[in-house]
Motif scaffolding. Structure first.
Motif, PDB file in Angstrom:
ATOM      1  N   VAL A 107      22.713 103.273 -35.316  1.00  0.00           N
ATOM      2  CA  VAL A 107      23.727 102.364 -35.807  1.00  0.00           C
ATOM      3  C   VAL A 107      23.902 102.603 -37.429  1.00  0.00           C
ATOM      4  CG1 VAL A 107      24.147  99.968 -36.267  1.00  0.00           C
ATOM      5  CG2 VAL A 107      23.234 100.535 -34.294  1.00  0.00           C
ATOM      6  N   ASP A 108      25.143 102.725 -37.929  1.00  0.00           N
ATOM      7  CA  ASP A 108      25.349 103.009 -39.401  1.00  0.00           C
ATOM      8  C   ASP A 108      25.701 101.447 -39.520  1.00  0.00           C
ATOM      9  OD1 ASP A 108      26.244 103.804 -41.615  1.00  0.00           O
ATOM     10  OD2 ASP A 108      27.899 104.846 -40.933  1.00  0.00           O
ATOM     11  N   PHE A 109      24.774 100.713 -40.575  1.00  0.00           N
ATOM     12  CA  PHE A 109      24.911  99.507 -40.829  1.00  0.00           C
ATOM     13  C   PHE A 109      25.668  99.474 -41.861  1.00  0.00           C
ATOM     14  CE2 PHE A 109      20.860  99.058 -38.263  1.00  0.00           C
ATOM     15  CZ  PHE A 109      21.028  98.103 -37.712  1.00  0.00           C
ATOM     16  N   SER A 110      25.836 100.443 -42.806  1.00  0.00           N
ATOM     17  CA  SER A 110      26.764 100.256 -44.237  1.00  0.00           C
ATOM     18  C   SER A 110      27.963 100.244 -43.587  1.00  0.00           C
ATOM     19  CB  SER A 110      26.389 101.554 -45.140  1.00  0.00           C
ATOM     20  OG  SER A 110      26.526 102.816 -44.472  1.00  0.00           O
ATOM     21  N   ALA A 111      28.445 101.257 -42.640  1.00  0.00           N
ATOM     22  CA  ALA A 111      29.922 101.361 -42.207  1.00  0.00           C
ATOM     23  C   ALA A 111      30.214  99.855 -41.579  1.00  0.00           C
ATOM     24  CB  ALA A 111      29.970 102.241 -41.182  1.00  0.00           C
ATOM     25  N   LEU A 112      29.341  99.215 -40.880  1.00  0.00           N
ATOM     26  CA  LEU A 112      29.545  97.927 -40.155  1.00  0.00           C
ATOM     27  C   LEU A 112      29.698  96.773 -41.377  1.00  0.00           C
ATOM     28  CD1 LEU A 112      26.997  97.905 -37.438  1.00  0.00           C
ATOM     29  CD2 LEU A 112      29.570  97.662 -37.045  1.00  0.00           C
ATOM     30  N   VAL A 113      29.043  96.810 -42.341  1.00  0.00           N
ATOM     31  CA  VAL A 113      29.295  95.632 -43.547  1.00  0.00           C
ATOM     32  C   VAL A 113      30.330  96.171 -44.183  1.00  0.00           C
ATOM     33  CG1 VAL A 113      28.215  95.040 -45.548  1.00  0.00           C
ATOM     34  CG2 VAL A 113      26.622  95.331 -43.599  1.00  0.00           C
ATOM     35  N   ASP A 144      33.231  97.466 -43.087  1.00  0.00           N
ATOM     36  CA  ASP A 144      34.475  97.036 -42.096  1.00  0.00           C
ATOM     37  C   ASP A 144      34.445  95.596 -42.081  1.00  0.00           C
ATOM     38  OD1 ASP A 144      34.740  99.402 -41.507  1.00  0.00           O
ATOM     39  OD2 ASP A 144      34.096  99.595 -39.610  1.00  0.00           O
TER      40      ASP A 144
END
Length: 137
Positions: free
Chosen positions: A129-135, A137
């Motif tokens: 999971v790419d948490f920085s991309a989720l945050v 977005d």
């Protein structure tokens, strides 16, 4: 004095009853179709067998219908035997799921714990999971 039930609870109850009714209706329809197909196979077998002396090719139809009937009965027995005793008879190795419910639940829980909740599989999933991309977005 008692308080009236919340509106939300009654809406959920009505929705649950509607879902249960729809599922029960679908189950009854499926049972009817299965029973009708089995009865049709028996009928085809009887007719083909009775007319086989006049038309030799009906032997193939009779064999097909006989095999379908036997297969349908075997499937019925296998499914019923998992959950209850067919015809109420105390046949060994029937009602397998109700008699072993606790053991099945323990084994399923252990399987989930070992294969899905163990640290290594969880670590692997979290690494994907790419948490920085989720945050972002």
């Amino acid at each position: 004095m008692s308080r009236p039930a919340p509106v939300f609870a009654s809406v959920v109850s009505v929705r649950f009853d509607a879902d249960a009714d729809a599922k029960l209706s679908a189950l009854r329809r499926t049972k009817f179709v299965a029973a009708a197909a089995l009865a049709f196979c028996v009928l085809v077998f009887a007719v083909a067998k009775s007319l086989e002396s006049r038309h030799a090719w009906l032997g193939f139809v009779a064999a097909f219908a006989e095999a379908a009937t036997i297969g349908g009965l075997a499937d019925w027995y296998a499914v019923v035997a998992l959950f209850r005793r067919p015809l109420g008879l105390p046949i060994p190795h029937t009602a397998i799921i109700p008699e072993n419910q606790n053991r099945i639940a323990d084994n399923l829980g252990r399987f989930i714990e070992v294969n899905f909740l163990a640290p290594e599989p969880v670590r692997e999933k979290l690494a994907e999971v790419d948490f920085s991309a989720l945050v972002a977005d």
